[in-house]
Design an enzyme around this catalytic site. Structure first.
Site, PDB file in Angstrom:
ATOM      1  CG  HIS A  24      43.460 -31.339  -1.488  1.00  0.00           C
ATOM      2  ND1 HIS A  24      42.502 -32.268  -1.164  1.00  0.00           N
ATOM      3  CD2 HIS A  24      44.144 -31.870  -2.539  1.00  0.00           C
ATOM      4  CE1 HIS A  24      42.599 -33.308  -1.982  1.00  0.00           C
ATOM      5  NE2 HIS A  24      43.592 -33.079  -2.832  1.00  0.00           N
ATOM      6  CG  HIS A  26      48.212 -34.048  -4.562  1.00  0.00           C
ATOM      7  ND1 HIS A  26      48.126 -35.366  -4.189  1.00  0.00           N
ATOM      8  CD2 HIS A  26      46.942 -33.574  -4.528  1.00  0.00           C
ATOM      9  CE1 HIS A  26      46.858 -35.692  -3.955  1.00  0.00           C
ATOM     10  NE2 HIS A  26      46.117 -34.609  -4.148  1.00  0.00           N
ATOM     11  CG  ASP A  28      52.847 -36.350  -6.971  1.00  0.00           C
ATOM     12  OD1 ASP A  28      51.994 -35.633  -6.415  1.00  0.00           O
ATOM     13  OD2 ASP A  28      52.678 -37.568  -7.177  1.00  0.00           O
ATOM     14  N   GLY A 182      43.942 -41.491  -5.706  1.00  0.00           N
ATOM     15  CA  GLY A 182      44.074 -42.334  -6.897  1.00  0.00           C
ATOM     16  C   GLY A 182      42.736 -42.535  -7.586  1.00  0.00           C
ATOM     17  CG  HIS A 209      41.735 -37.529  -2.904  1.00  0.00           C
ATOM     18  ND1 HIS A 209      42.776 -37.565  -2.012  1.00  0.00           N
ATOM     19  CD2 HIS A 209      42.059 -36.569  -3.822  1.00  0.00           C
ATOM     20  CE1 HIS A 209      43.684 -36.679  -2.371  1.00  0.00           C
ATOM     21  NE2 HIS A 209      43.282 -36.053  -3.455  1.00  0.00           N
ATOM     22  CD  GLU A 212      39.186 -35.772  -7.709  1.00  0.00           C
ATOM     23  OE1 GLU A 212      39.631 -36.703  -7.020  1.00  0.00           O
ATOM     24  OE2 GLU A 212      39.916 -34.922  -8.253  1.00  0.00           O
ATOM     25  CG  ASP A 290      43.852 -31.607  -6.501  1.00  0.00           C
ATOM     26  OD1 ASP A 290      44.367 -32.261  -5.570  1.00  0.00           O
ATOM     27  OD2 ASP A 290      43.162 -32.142  -7.392  1.00  0.00           O
TER      28      ASP A 290
HETATM   29 ZN   LIG Z   1      44.022 -34.348  -4.451  1.00  0.00          ZN
END
Ligand SMILES: [Zn+2]
Length: 353
Positions: A24, A26, A28, A182, A209, A212, A290
């Protein structure tokens, strides 16, 4: 248990040596400040800072982060620089480099292609160039890499369908799965049923996701209605014993990201973080970053926190790595090979104590 986590940086070397898997991460959220400077110069974008130190507040959260929404605001900045084929390839390659530097033998890097189209790339082109960068990273750094294509919760059904279609073009050829990310609190999982029916029709595995920024119902919906075979985070699973038992019994892996989970306030502080409890009760948890950039973390640091604050032994840390290999979106043959390689390396690593 509100102790500082800084000592991990000094004591992290034995954990850095441990072979790992990152599921996991990302794209960006992994961008390096040094890379932002170079990309800004290449693309003629003026920066609000003259040094990496000055740049950090724009792309990294600090201890004052109060919510997932605040956390996500940093991505508006980093995606500005990831709108061209060259920048996507470079960022993807550097994500593999970072993972390899943490001892990863395998990494899944996720991104939302629709967020990288401001300079004219098509959705499919965005996917193509990220895969090209991951492949370059594999060759240069010896860490196997695949992409996960993200649908965004605030995007229209049309945009998300397009992302699924683009993922399907590269399914098994660089794209491992699809995801939903998101604003979880604003857009419950149940809104996305049609999108993930399409993903299943295309034969794409699904991770979502959930649990969370919203409660365990979202985890239930993601698994039972949207067909997720893994859950991103799942921190709030503890709030519903029945759903928790369902996830344990079905052996749905949780992609937990400790530092990020504290920053986004999925739990208030470390004393309420359920990772030890989940592990001991047999939920197949995995440990991930993450966003190493946005969270200012590393996989070594994440495992270090487990060792230091939650008293995970070498044996238990090794089990977490094997959990991640087991949960990887790989075909059976490749997965067995990865597990065999890691099993051997981890046995060696455990002897180093
Ligand atoms: Zn994530």
């Amino acid at each position: 248990m509100n102790r500082t986590i800084e000592p991990f940086f000094e004591r992290g070397s034995w954990i850095r040596q441990m072979p790992k898997v990152e599921l996991h991460m990302h794209l960006d959220g992994s961008l390096l400040p040094e890379t932002v400077f170079e990309l800004a110069a290449e693309q003629g974008i003026s920066l609000p800072a003259r040094s990496t130190k000055e740049l950090l507040p724009y792309m990294q959260v600090d201890g004052s982060c109060t919510s997932l929404t605040e956390y996500l605001s940093k991505f508006a900045f980093t995606t500005l620089f990831l709108q061209t084929r060259e920048s996507l390839e470079r960022a993807a390659c550097e994500a593999v480099e970072q993972a390899a530097g943490e001892g990863c033998r395998y990494v899944e890097v996720r991104f939302a292609p629709q967020l990288h189209r401001e300079r004219g790339l098509s959705c499919e082109e965005a996917v193509h160039h990220v895969i090209a960068g991951l492949k370059r990273g594999e060759q240069q750094y010896g860490c196997r890499a695949q992409a996960i294509v993200i649908c965004m919760r605030h995007h229209s059904t049309a945009l998300n369908r397009e992302a699924i279609e683009a993922a399907a073009v590269y399914s098994g050829r660089g794209v491992a799965a699809v995801d939903l990310a998101g604003d979880e609190a604003g857009y419950p999982a149940s809104l996305f049923r049609d999108i993930f029916i399409l993903a299943h029709r295309k034969g794409l595995p699904v991770t979502i996701h959930a649990g969370e920024a919203a409660g365990p119902d979202n985890i239930y919906t993601s698994v039972m209605k949207l067909g997720a075979s893994r859950i991103g985070h799942g921190v709030r699973l503890k709030e519903d014993p029945a759903i928790r038992e369902l996830i344990r019994r079905r052996r749905v892996p949780l992609e937990m990201c400790p530092v990020s989970n504290i920053q986004t306030k999925a739990v208030a502080d470390w004393s309420g973080y359920p990772i030890r409890d989940y592990f001991d009760s047999g939920i197949p948890i995995t440990v991930n970053t993450d966003n190493p950039g946005v969270s200012g973390t590393s996989l070594t640091r994440e495992y270090g926190i487990l060792a230091e604050l939650f008293h995970f032994t070498r044996q238990e840390l090794s089990q977490l790595v094997l959990n991640a290999a087991d949960a990887a979106f790989l075909g059976e043959h490749d997965k067995s090979a990865l597990k065999a390689e890691l099993g051997q390396e981890l046995d060696e690593w455990k002897k180093l104590a």
